[in-house]
Write a protein that holds these residues in place. Structure first.
Motif, mmCIF file in Angstrom:
data_model
loop_
_atom_site.group_PDB
_atom_site.id
_atom_site.type_symbol
_atom_site.label_atom_id
_atom_site.label_comp_id
_atom_site.label_asym_id
_atom_site.label_seq_id
_atom_site.Cartn_x
_atom_site.Cartn_y
_atom_site.Cartn_z
ATOM 1 N N LEU A 190 -6.608 -6.961 1.453
ATOM 2 C CA LEU A 190 -7.430 -7.112 2.648
ATOM 3 C C LEU A 190 -6.693 -7.960 3.688
ATOM 4 O O LEU A 190 -6.337 -9.108 3.428
ATOM 5 C CB LEU A 190 -8.765 -7.780 2.294
ATOM 6 N N ALA A 220 -13.100 0.037 1.801
ATOM 7 C CA ALA A 220 -12.113 -0.438 0.834
ATOM 8 C C ALA A 220 -12.673 -0.477 -0.588
ATOM 9 O O ALA A 220 -11.916 -0.483 -1.554
ATOM 10 C CB ALA A 220 -11.625 -1.836 1.232
ATOM 11 N N HIS A 272 -9.978 9.537 -1.911
ATOM 12 C CA HIS A 272 -9.404 8.762 -3.011
ATOM 13 C C HIS A 272 -9.613 9.446 -4.364
ATOM 14 O O HIS A 272 -9.279 8.878 -5.401
ATOM 15 C CB HIS A 272 -10.010 7.358 -3.038
ATOM 16 N N GLN A 274 -15.934 -1.418 7.258
ATOM 17 C CA GLN A 274 -14.519 -1.360 6.866
ATOM 18 C C GLN A 274 -14.325 -1.891 5.451
ATOM 19 O O GLN A 274 -13.538 -1.350 4.673
ATOM 20 C CB GLN A 274 -13.678 -2.167 7.853
ATOM 21 N N LEU A 275 -15.069 -2.950 5.094
ATOM 22 C CA LEU A 275 -14.985 -3.456 3.725
ATOM 23 C C LEU A 275 -15.564 -2.437 2.749
ATOM 24 O O LEU A 275 -15.002 -2.213 1.668
ATOM 25 C CB LEU A 275 -15.718 -4.791 3.595
ATOM 26 N N PRO A 328 -11.924 0.458 -6.429
ATOM 27 C CA PRO A 328 -10.477 0.260 -6.531
ATOM 28 C C PRO A 328 -10.069 -0.644 -7.685
ATOM 29 O O PRO A 328 -10.835 -1.494 -8.142
ATOM 30 C CB PRO A 328 -10.138 -0.394 -5.183
ATOM 31 N N LEU A 357 -7.603 -4.942 -4.646
ATOM 32 C CA LEU A 357 -8.051 -5.046 -3.255
ATOM 33 C C LEU A 357 -6.987 -5.760 -2.430
ATOM 34 O O LEU A 357 -6.522 -6.851 -2.800
ATOM 35 C CB LEU A 357 -9.360 -5.825 -3.162
ATOM 36 N N PRO A 373 -9.793 -10.070 6.551
ATOM 37 C CA PRO A 373 -11.130 -9.479 6.410
ATOM 38 C C PRO A 373 -12.245 -10.308 7.035
ATOM 39 O O PRO A 373 -13.325 -9.782 7.303
ATOM 40 C CB PRO A 373 -11.314 -9.385 4.892
ATOM 41 N N LEU A 411 0.818 -1.211 0.000
ATOM 42 C CA LEU A 411 0.000 0.000 0.000
ATOM 43 C C LEU A 411 0.851 1.259 0.000
ATOM 44 O O LEU A 411 0.375 2.336 -0.356
ATOM 45 C CB LEU A 411 -0.917 -0.002 1.224
ATOM 46 N N GLY A 429 -7.791 -0.539 -2.856
ATOM 47 C CA GLY A 429 -8.725 -0.681 -1.744
ATOM 48 C C GLY A 429 -8.058 -1.495 -0.650
ATOM 49 O O GLY A 429 -7.665 -2.641 -0.885
ATOM 50 N N TYR A 430 -7.920 -0.906 0.526
ATOM 51 C CA TYR A 430 -7.143 -1.536 1.613
ATOM 52 C C TYR A 430 -8.024 -1.713 2.841
ATOM 53 O O TYR A 430 -8.739 -0.790 3.248
ATOM 54 C CB TYR A 430 -5.947 -0.658 1.946
ATOM 55 N N MET A 431 -7.961 -2.895 3.428
ATOM 56 C CA MET A 431 -8.668 -3.181 4.676
ATOM 57 C C MET A 431 -7.637 -3.623 5.699
ATOM 58 O O MET A 431 -7.130 -4.744 5.640
ATOM 59 C CB MET A 431 -9.708 -4.274 4.455
#
Length: 298
Positions: free
Chosen positions: A156, A146, A102, A142-143, A151, A154, A159, A51, A77-79
């Motif tokens: 994650l 993301a 973003h 939270q998802l 995005p 992804l 998750p 990331l 997209g980051y979780m």
């Protein structure tokens, strides 16, 4: 446009501790990649470097050949494992704010928030603060965070941790849907049965190094076959003299054996029959859980 996430020879040290050691793999367009390993193996460090939150000591992370800079980072997209929501901020406003960070417009952000909260079953909670939600619903928010900016990839980290079975199904379906649009998806998990069911390929990391990468079938095909024999009159050690056969366990007439590739299972059956009746004789390949244990303890 489809993208490939490439982790190319990244290393990371913290003093004398080697967190990552020349780690390389890629996540292809439309692929769900399961990233598994024990606590402290290097999964979270890898994801943070991917990331751009952490810098690597050496190596490079690229998305479709381009190093991860601020512009590229906005497409990810980051979780995070530790979750990163503002507890006193309302769900809807928070998701819209994160989407705008973003780079998408305010109206597009509102539409995306409506779409993803509906899809994830939390549309009726957009006016609540995050700390008023159950842990499972916080996970869904939270998802959504993301996903809300559409995005290109992804990433994650755990998750599925703490989710009930219904929420696991919802999240699984979303990941499959995103992959089907060409998005590369990488997630870490300790729920290996879920990884085995969902992922196109799996990487097993241990002590900062990638120990095995491939499809589940490829990895299972590379491990020794398991043979379960129920021969109630067979003594302990009845298979010890057979070349390439290792006894894993023997209890109440049930013996679990590991067979090297060259072993003829019919020879094992013939040997078992010499001890008396055989009520069960079943050959199966190791599960991902079996492989994980082998790799981590090797």
């Amino acid at each position: 446009m489809s993208h490939t996430l490439t982790i190319d020879g990244i290393s990371k040290r913290y003093g004398d501790v080697v967190a990552l050691d020349d780690l390389s793999f890629e996540v292809r367009p439309g692929e769900i990649f399961g990233f598994v390993g024990s606590n402290g193996a290097g999964k979270t460090t890898t994801m943070r470097i991917a990331l751009g939150v952490l810098s690597a000591d050496s190596g490079e992370v690229r998305l479709s050949g381009k190093p991860v800079d601020l512009d590229v980072r906005r497409t990810i997209g980051y979780m995070p494992e530790e979750r990163g929501l503002y507890p006193k901020m309302k769900v809807g406003k928070q998701l819209a704010y994160l989407a705008e960070l973003h780079g998408i417009s305010r109206s597009a952000a509102r539409n995306a928030v409506a779409r993803w909260t509906e899809r994830l079953g939390i549309a009726d909670r957009v006016g609540d603060t995050v700390d008023a939600l159950s842990l499972g619903n916080q996970q869904r928010v939270q998802l959504a965070a993301a996903l809300v900016h559409d995005p290109a990839v992804l990433v994650l980290d755990e998750p599925f941790s703490g989710l009930d079975p219904v929420a696991v199904d919802v999240m699984s379906d979303v990941l499959v849907e995103k992959a089907n649009t060409g998005v590369p998806v990488i997630f870490s998990s300790h729920q290996l049965e879920l990884v085995q069911r969902l992922c196109h390929r799996v990487g097993i990391i241990s002590h900062g190094r990638m120990r095995a990468v491939g499809t589940v079938d490829e990895l299972r095909g590379g491990g020794n076959a398991r043979l379960e024999v129920h021969a109630p009159e067979a003594p302990v050690g009845w298979a010890h003299h057979l070349d390439g056969v290792t006894t894993i366990s023997h209890l109440d007439g049930r013996t679990l054996l590991s067979l090297d590739d060259h072993v003829d299972d019919q020879l094992v059956l013939h040997t078992a029959l010499k001890t008396g009746p055989v009520h069960e004789f079943s050959l199966h390949r190791p599960t991902l859980t079996d492989l994980f244990r082998e790799v981590v303890t090797a």
